[in-house]
Design a protein around this motif. Structure first.
Motif, PDB file in Angstrom:
ATOM      1  N   THR A 203       0.857  -1.183   0.000  1.00 17.10           N
ATOM      2  CA  THR A 203       0.000   0.000   0.000  1.00 17.10           C
ATOM      3  C   THR A 203       0.893   1.234   0.000  1.00 17.10           C
ATOM      4  OG1 THR A 203      -1.781  -1.098   1.197  1.00 17.10           O
ATOM      5  CG2 THR A 203      -1.756   1.296   1.279  1.00 17.10           C
TER       6      THR A 203
ATOM      7  N   PHE B 116      -3.299   3.875  -2.423  1.00 24.23           N
ATOM      8  CA  PHE B 116      -3.633   2.865  -3.410  1.00 24.23           C
ATOM      9  C   PHE B 116      -2.736   1.659  -3.179  1.00 24.23           C
ATOM     10  CE2 PHE B 116      -0.365   5.408  -5.366  1.00 24.23           C
ATOM     11  CZ  PHE B 116       0.389   4.548  -6.153  1.00 24.23           C
TER      12      PHE B 116
ATOM     13  N   SER C 183      -0.308  -1.636 -10.321  1.00 21.15           N
ATOM     14  CA  SER C 183      -0.930  -0.911  -9.223  1.00 21.15           C
ATOM     15  C   SER C 183      -2.320  -0.434  -9.616  1.00 21.15           C
ATOM     16  CB  SER C 183      -0.060   0.267  -8.788  1.00 21.15           C
ATOM     17  OG  SER C 183       0.137   1.157  -9.858  1.00 21.15           O
ATOM     18  N   ASP C 184      -3.083  -0.078  -8.617  1.00 18.81           N
ATOM     19  CA  ASP C 184      -4.462   0.363  -8.806  1.00 18.81           C
ATOM     20  C   ASP C 184      -4.496   1.845  -9.168  1.00 18.81           C
ATOM     21  OD1 ASP C 184      -7.204   0.636  -8.843  1.00 18.81           O
ATOM     22  OD2 ASP C 184      -7.413   0.624  -6.659  1.00 18.81           O
TER      23      ASP C 184
ATOM     24  N   GLY D 244      -8.077   3.288  -9.283  1.00 22.52           N
ATOM     25  CA  GLY D 244      -8.572   3.703  -7.966  1.00 22.52           C
ATOM     26  C   GLY D 244      -7.960   5.014  -7.514  1.00 22.52           C
ATOM     27  N   LEU D 245      -6.655   5.177  -7.738  1.00 24.73           N
ATOM     28  CA  LEU D 245      -5.978   6.419  -7.364  1.00 24.73           C
ATOM     29  C   LEU D 245      -6.565   7.597  -8.139  1.00 24.73           C
ATOM     30  CD1 LEU D 245      -3.737   8.099  -6.031  1.00 24.73           C
ATOM     31  CD2 LEU D 245      -2.263   7.430  -7.952  1.00 24.73           C
TER      32      LEU D 245
ATOM     33  N   ARG E 137      -9.950   8.541  -6.825  1.00 21.92           N
ATOM     34  CA  ARG E 137      -9.866   9.274  -5.564  1.00 21.92           C
ATOM     35  C   ARG E 137      -9.401  10.719  -5.771  1.00 21.92           C
ATOM     36  NH1 ARG E 137      -9.340   4.154  -4.255  1.00 21.92           N
ATOM     37  NH2 ARG E 137      -7.138   3.738  -4.364  1.00 21.92           N
TER      38      ARG E 137
END
Length: 136
Positions: free
Chosen positions: A80, A102, A122-123, A126-127, A130
């Motif tokens: 994370t 993330f 990596s996400d 999602g980042l 956000r």
């Protein structure tokens, strides 16, 4: 714990918190980093690639969530990343100062005890959600 697992903890705990000089101790000179959209070759180029993270985020914290798992010369881990957004991502509506996190996974291949190759997933979706760069 193996030497490669210890080296990976330095990778995440030093390099990905801004100590880019640690790359010289951890990586072969011809190190190759594989990001989803590009390959980056050589320690200097990898330092520049990773350094871009710190232009966008400050107060970075990284944490291993699973692993590191060592299998021969390969190391894998789930992590994370948390940081305070500085601004600068096109289309992002989050204000500078917004704290975001993330997750992602790494695989690293070693040669003679040094990291020679790196893959990261990596996400980013999602980042970016956000940060308001992608509708949620």
């Amino acid at each position: 714990m193996s030497e490669l697992a210890d080296a990976y903890r330095r990778w995440l705990g030093e390099v990905w918190r801004g100590d880019l000089e640690a790359l010289r101790e951890l990586c072969t000179p011809d190190f190759v980093g594989h990001w989803p959209d590009r390959d980056v070759r050589g320690v200097e180029a990898v330092a520049e690639q990773i350094g871009q993270t710190f232009q966008l985020f400050e107060d970075v914290a990284t944490e291993v969530k699973a692993g590191p798992v060592v299998d021969g010369t390969l190391v894998a881990a789930h992590w994370t990343f948390t940081g305070t957004y500085r601004g600068g991502i096109p289309g992002a509506t989050a204000a500078p100062g917004t704290r975001v996190s993330f997750t992602g996974m790494d695989m690293v291949r070693a040669e003679d005890g040094l990291f020679a190759e790196y893959w990261v997933v990596s996400d980013v979706f999602g980042l970016m959600t956000r940060l308001g760069a992608i509708p949620g």
